[in-house]
Design a protein around this motif. Structure first.
Motif, PDB file in Angstrom:
ATOM      1  N   LEU B  18       4.751  -4.860 -22.576  1.00 30.59           N
ATOM      2  CA  LEU B  18       4.167  -4.885 -20.875  1.00 30.59           C
ATOM      3  C   LEU B  18       5.260  -6.126 -20.649  1.00 30.59           C
ATOM      4  O   LEU B  18       5.218  -5.849 -19.096  1.00 30.59           O
ATOM      5  CB  LEU B  18       2.700  -5.982 -21.668  1.00 30.59           C
ATOM      6  N   THR B  19       5.333  -7.023 -21.436  1.00 27.65           N
ATOM      7  CA  THR B  19       6.430  -7.662 -20.505  1.00 27.65           C
ATOM      8  C   THR B  19       7.468  -7.051 -20.165  1.00 27.65           C
ATOM      9  O   THR B  19       8.131  -7.473 -18.722  1.00 27.65           O
ATOM     10  CB  THR B  19       7.190  -8.977 -21.573  1.00 27.65           C
ATOM     11  N   PHE B  20       8.881  -6.696 -20.507  1.00 31.89           N
ATOM     12  CA  PHE B  20       9.508  -5.471 -20.481  1.00 31.89           C
ATOM     13  C   PHE B  20       9.226  -4.958 -18.421  1.00 31.89           C
ATOM     14  O   PHE B  20       9.571  -4.840 -17.965  1.00 31.89           O
ATOM     15  CB  PHE B  20       9.984  -4.378 -21.117  1.00 31.89           C
ATOM     16  N   LEU B  21       8.054  -3.898 -18.877  1.00 30.67           N
ATOM     17  CA  LEU B  21       7.453  -3.206 -17.386  1.00 30.67           C
ATOM     18  C   LEU B  21       7.115  -4.403 -16.403  1.00 30.67           C
ATOM     19  O   LEU B  21       7.361  -3.969 -15.385  1.00 30.67           O
ATOM     20  CB  LEU B  21       5.669  -2.583 -17.697  1.00 30.67           C
ATOM     21  N   ALA B  22       6.379  -5.610 -16.792  1.00 29.06           N
ATOM     22  CA  ALA B  22       6.273  -6.424 -15.418  1.00 29.06           C
ATOM     23  C   ALA B  22       7.319  -6.822 -14.500  1.00 29.06           C
ATOM     24  O   ALA B  22       7.777  -7.188 -13.541  1.00 29.06           O
ATOM     25  CB  ALA B  22       5.774  -7.437 -16.245  1.00 29.06           C
ATOM     26  N   LEU B  23       8.762  -7.243 -15.895  1.00 33.60           N
ATOM     27  CA  LEU B  23      10.371  -7.423 -15.426  1.00 33.60           C
ATOM     28  C   LEU B  23      10.792  -6.710 -14.522  1.00 33.60           C
ATOM     29  O   LEU B  23      11.161  -6.829 -13.580  1.00 33.60           O
ATOM     30  CB  LEU B  23      11.172  -8.099 -16.861  1.00 33.60           C
ATOM     31  N   MET B  24      10.506  -4.847 -14.516  1.00 30.51           N
ATOM     32  CA  MET B  24      10.709  -4.129 -14.206  1.00 30.51           C
ATOM     33  C   MET B  24      10.080  -4.208 -12.289  1.00 30.51           C
ATOM     34  O   MET B  24      11.407  -4.421 -11.455  1.00 30.51           O
ATOM     35  CB  MET B  24      10.952  -2.531 -14.831  1.00 30.51           C
ATOM     36  N   GLY B  25       8.959  -4.444 -12.934  1.00 27.24           N
ATOM     37  CA  GLY B  25       7.878  -4.687 -11.114  1.00 27.24           C
ATOM     38  C   GLY B  25       8.663  -5.852 -10.310  1.00 27.24           C
ATOM     39  O   GLY B  25       9.439  -5.528  -9.000  1.00 27.24           O
ATOM     40  N   PHE B  26       9.564  -6.661 -11.294  1.00 26.26           N
ATOM     41  CA  PHE B  26      10.132  -7.516 -10.575  1.00 26.26           C
ATOM     42  C   PHE B  26      11.168  -7.409  -9.895  1.00 26.26           C
ATOM     43  O   PHE B  26      12.189  -7.594  -9.120  1.00 26.26           O
ATOM     44  CB  PHE B  26      10.229  -9.413 -11.396  1.00 26.26           C
ATOM     45  N   ILE B  27      12.508  -7.007 -10.716  1.00 24.08           N
ATOM     46  CA  ILE B  27      13.691  -6.553 -10.564  1.00 24.08           C
ATOM     47  C   ILE B  27      13.893  -4.873 -10.219  1.00 24.08           C
ATOM     48  O   ILE B  27      14.631  -4.722  -9.576  1.00 24.08           O
ATOM     49  CB  ILE B  27      14.433  -6.517 -12.395  1.00 24.08           C
ATOM     50  N   HIS B  28      13.788  -4.193 -11.177  1.00 22.08           N
ATOM     51  CA  HIS B  28      13.670  -2.759 -10.318  1.00 22.08           C
ATOM     52  C   HIS B  28      12.888  -1.583 -10.499  1.00 22.08           C
ATOM     53  O   HIS B  28      12.515  -1.487 -12.158  1.00 22.08           O
ATOM     54  CB  HIS B  28      15.085  -1.976 -10.941  1.00 22.08           C
ATOM     55  N   THR B  29      12.239  -0.937 -10.266  1.00 22.42           N
ATOM     56  CA  THR B  29      11.424  -0.103 -10.373  1.00 22.42           C
ATOM     57  C   THR B  29      11.913   1.183 -10.054  1.00 22.42           C
ATOM     58  O   THR B  29      12.822   1.364  -9.246  1.00 22.42           O
ATOM     59  CB  THR B  29       9.874  -0.226  -9.639  1.00 22.42           C
ATOM     60  N   PRO B  30      11.195   2.446 -10.560  1.00 23.00           N
ATOM     61  CA  PRO B  30      12.289   3.448 -10.698  1.00 23.00           C
ATOM     62  C   PRO B  30      12.013   4.238  -8.977  1.00 23.00           C
ATOM     63  O   PRO B  30      12.695   4.825  -8.222  1.00 23.00           O
ATOM     64  CB  PRO B  30      11.260   4.909 -11.191  1.00 23.00           C
ATOM     65  N   TYR B  31      10.854   4.163  -7.953  1.00 25.56           N
ATOM     66  CA  TYR B  31      10.838   4.373  -6.998  1.00 25.56           C
ATOM     67  C   TYR B  31      10.268   2.589  -6.433  1.00 25.56           C
ATOM     68  O   TYR B  31       9.639   2.105  -6.734  1.00 25.56           O
ATOM     69  CB  TYR B  31       9.278   5.373  -6.618  1.00 25.56           C
ATOM     70  N   ASP B  32      10.544   3.297  -5.121  1.00 23.27           N
ATOM     71  CA  ASP B  32       9.864   1.966  -4.078  1.00 23.27           C
ATOM     72  C   ASP B  32       8.659   1.644  -3.921  1.00 23.27           C
ATOM     73  O   ASP B  32       8.072   2.793  -3.576  1.00 23.27           O
ATOM     74  CB  ASP B  32      10.416   1.541  -2.985  1.00 23.27           C
ATOM     75  N   PRO B  33       7.488   0.951  -4.806  1.00 24.85           N
ATOM     76  CA  PRO B  33       6.534   0.716  -5.072  1.00 24.85           C
ATOM     77  C   PRO B  33       5.459   0.976  -3.858  1.00 24.85           C
ATOM     78  O   PRO B  33       4.502   1.270  -3.679  1.00 24.85           O
ATOM     79  CB  PRO B  33       5.936  -0.699  -5.942  1.00 24.85           C
ATOM     80  N   ASP B  34       6.069   0.106  -2.920  1.00 24.48           N
ATOM     81  CA  ASP B  34       5.715   1.073  -1.368  1.00 24.48           C
ATOM     82  C   ASP B  34       5.499   1.969  -0.165  1.00 24.48           C
ATOM     83  O   ASP B  34       5.093   2.325   0.641  1.00 24.48           O
ATOM     84  CB  ASP B  34       5.960  -0.526  -0.654  1.00 24.48           C
ATOM     85  N   ALA B  35       6.910   2.906  -1.146  1.00 26.20           N
ATOM     86  CA  ALA B  35       7.240   3.963  -0.180  1.00 26.20           C
ATOM     87  C   ALA B  35       6.394   4.559   0.112  1.00 26.20           C
ATOM     88  O   ALA B  35       5.525   4.734  -0.777  1.00 26.20           O
ATOM     89  CB  ALA B  35       8.536   3.725  -0.176  1.00 26.20           C
ATOM     90  N   MET B  36       5.718   4.832   0.889  1.00 29.25           N
ATOM     91  CA  MET B  36       4.726   6.378   1.041  1.00 29.25           C
ATOM     92  C   MET B  36       5.725   7.886   1.437  1.00 29.25           C
ATOM     93  O   MET B  36       6.536   7.620   2.274  1.00 29.25           O
ATOM     94  CB  MET B  36       3.883   6.263   1.744  1.00 29.25           C
ATOM     95  N   ASN B  37       5.024   8.410   0.789  1.00 32.05           N
ATOM     96  CA  ASN B  37       4.967   9.740   0.975  1.00 32.05           C
ATOM     97  C   ASN B  37       4.147  10.497   1.240  1.00 32.05           C
ATOM     98  O   ASN B  37       3.460  11.099   0.484  1.00 32.05           O
ATOM     99  CB  ASN B  37       5.704  10.294  -0.663  1.00 32.05           C
ATOM    100  N   GLY B  38       3.863  11.264   2.276  1.00 29.08           N
ATOM    101  CA  GLY B  38       2.772  11.835   2.247  1.00 29.08           C
ATOM    102  C   GLY B  38       2.858  13.289   2.127  1.00 29.08           C
ATOM    103  O   GLY B  38       2.038  14.295   1.704  1.00 29.08           O
ATOM    104  N   LEU B  39       4.253  13.517   1.559  1.00 27.13           N
ATOM    105  CA  LEU B  39       4.365  15.278   0.849  1.00 27.13           C
ATOM    106  C   LEU B  39       3.934  15.081  -0.964  1.00 27.13           C
ATOM    107  O   LEU B  39       3.552  16.448  -0.826  1.00 27.13           O
ATOM    108  CB  LEU B  39       5.901  15.760   1.289  1.00 27.13           C
TER     109      LEU B  39
END
Ligand code: ADP
Ligand code: MG
Lengths: 266, 267
Positions: B18-39
């Motif tokens: 869980l800590t690793f996932l949370a750190l990923m959230g702060f540092i780098h995630t596979p996609y931009d968590p806020d990027a919308m994609n209508g398709l």
């Protein structure tokens, strides 16, 4: 030899909501430089409260009221200023409590607990403090002081813990050591070792000792002079042998009768 | 420690992941968590989006990581405020007692008799929503429970002879309170930190779910649950993954609390 401590008409009263309970009544006695004075009496007779009053551990403003005088080297501890108290209590007057289990802090290393009083009062460096602590531990005949220095209380036996307590109260070179039932929680064989230790400290450091016990036979072995308390009052005072063989008060006779017979022949 | 203690291993691994996932959230995630994609709205979990995507086509895994980070942050800071304030108040009232103790503890009783989320709503209605206001409100609300716990430990400890001994040495009140007594309360204190952490996670999730907590575009696990409920049947992954992560987090910290209590009780 002069008087080190003089207690004059000390009374201790608990102020309850309705009732006022006088638990120590008009007690007077003195402790001379370098002597071992015993206080005997059954439990509830006011021995601990008298000791706590001398050590300054009965809150001055609490539900307890103190009357009379406690003169230490001529200074009245009940009226003198805080700074002066700091010099006497905890420095010149130290105390060993009954329960070696609860009188040591369970989560603090032995070394730090022994050093605490010189840390608070003194100006010694860390290294000098440790040297003194080791010295005190050698005084109380703890083996491997260097090792025990880094131990916690639960790793030691009851007898060792009581030795640690005595080392902690010895380290500031007190003039008066109050020992309140220091052997009551220990096995009989260890009791005797601890009594010997008090004798040694008294002899080598000229520390006066106020030795409190409900067991008159211990006092007989250790103390030259003794007091007997009963329901808050002093009922007997004098030479220990005198008290033991010619008790004036019937209560004292009963106390002596409580001692197992083989001890009396000693 | 003959037998391997599986529950400890499990707890450590769970909290580690869980800590690793949370750190990923702060540092780098596979996609931009806020990027919308209508398709790519409501894409089911596959190799590209392992947790699927949400109603705006955002990657749920990336948002869970970021939300986990937010929830972690809110919980940790909340517990810190509560524990710090509670320790100071509990130590003072427990050690000194008296009239001040009476007054503060009655006030504590009043605060404690309201559900914490309700009190938090009152705070938020005054302060306005947002991450930092949630932290402030929950932190203040958690103070009484810590104060009560620390106070009762101090009342228990202050009568032990080691405290008398320290007093005789003329140790100052603060020295006695924080150097001598406080370390003796750590076993109870540490496990209550873990429980408090869980309460904070739940409270934050609850408040965000109600829309008075973390505000968009900030991701938080509670916020995601609230957004996902309309699509529970069409896109269940959108609700399931944040929910599972909350459950695992609570489980992990509950077990940590138990372990701390057991370990310290052994002394
Ligand atoms: N906090 C207290 N409030 C009221 N009475 C007390 C308190 N502490 C001790 N006493 C009473 O004072 C008396 C003497 O106690 P104590 O000095 O501890 O006796 P001893 O040490 O000789 O066994 C006892 O009767 C006890 O009930
Ligand atoms: Mg007693």
């Amino acid at each position: 030899m002069g008087n080190l401590l003089e207690v004059k008409s000390l009374s201790i009263t608990f102020e309850g909501n309705q009732a006022r309970e006088k638990v120590v009544r008009n007690v007077s006695f003195s402790v001379m430089e370098g002597e071992i004075l015993g206080i005997a009496g059954e439990s509830g007779s006011g021995k601990t409260l008298t000791a706590l009053a001398i050590a300054g551990l009965l809150n001055r403003h609490g539900a307890v009221s103190l009357e009379g005088e406690i003169l230490f080297q001529g200074k009245n501890l009940l009226t003198c200023k805080r700074e002066e108290l700091r010099r006497y209590q905890g420095n010149d007057i130290s105390m060993v409590f009954q329960e070696p289990m609860s009188s040591l802090n369970p989560v603090m290393k032995i070394g730090r607990q022994i050093e605490e009083s010189i840390k608070i009062h003194g100006t010694l460096s860390k290294k000098e403090r440790k040297e003194k602590a080791i010295w005190a531990m050698e005084c109380v005949e703890l083996e491997n002081p260097e090792k025990i220095y880094h131990r916690y209380p639960h790793e030691l036996s009851g007898g060792m813990r009581q030795r640690v307590m005595i080392a902690a109260s010895l380290i500031s070179n007190p003039r008066l050591m109050i020992a309140d039932e220091p052997t009551t929680a220990l096995d009989v064989s260890i009791q005797h070792q601890i009594l010997k230790l008090f004798q040694k400290i008294n002899r080598e450091n000229h520390t006066a000792i106020l030795f409190i016990s409900h067991d008159l036979s211990l006092i007989y072995h250790l103390c030259g002079r003794a007091l007997v308390m009963y329901e808050g009052s002093l009922i007997e005072e004098g030479n220990t042998k005198e008290i033991f063989y010619h008790p004036r008060h019937s209560y004292t006779k009963n106390l002596i009768a409580c001692i197992p017979t083989y001890e009396k022949k000693v | 420690m003959k037998k391997p203690e599986y529950h400890i291993v499990f707890t450590v691994v769970l909290l580690g992941v869980l800590t690793f996932l949370a750190l990923m959230g702060f540092i780098h995630t596979p996609y931009d968590p806020d990027a919308m994609n209508g398709l790519e709205k409501f894409a089911a979990p596959d190799l590209h989006h392992i947790f699927g995507t949400d109603h705006f086509g955002r990657d749920v895994f990336s948002r869970v990581c970021k939300g986990l980070g937010t929830t972690f942050f809110v919980a940790v800071t909340t517990v810190m405020i509560g524990a710090l304030g509670g320790t100071v108040i509990g130590a003072l009232t427990g050690y000194f007692g008296g009239i001040l103790d009476e007054i503060i503890m009655r006030f504590n009783d009043v605060v404690a008799s309201f559900p914490s989320v309700l009190l938090a709503m009152v705070f938020i209605s005054i302060l306005g929503p947002g991450k930092y206001n949630v932290i402030f409100a929950l932190g203040i609300i958690f103070i009484p429970s810590y104060a009560r716990m620390v106070r009762s430990e101090f009342i228990k400890q202050k009568n032990f002879d080691y405290v008398k001994s320290a007093k005789l040495m003329k140790a100052g009140s603060f020295r006695i309170m924080f150097l001598h007594i406080f370390p003796n309360t750590t076993s109870v204190f540490m496990s209550s930190l873990a429980i408090g952490f869980n309460n904070a996670v739940l409270a934050e999730a609850g408040m965000s779910y109600l829309g008075i907590g973390v505000q968009p575009p900030d991701a938080s696990l509670g916020r995601m649950l609230s957004e996902s409920q309309a699509y529970l049947f069409t896109a269940p992954w959108f609700a399931i993954f944040p929910g599972i992560v909350i459950i695992l987090m609570i489980l992990g910290f509950s077990m940590l609390g138990d372990i701390l209590q057991q370990k310290n009780g052994g002394i």
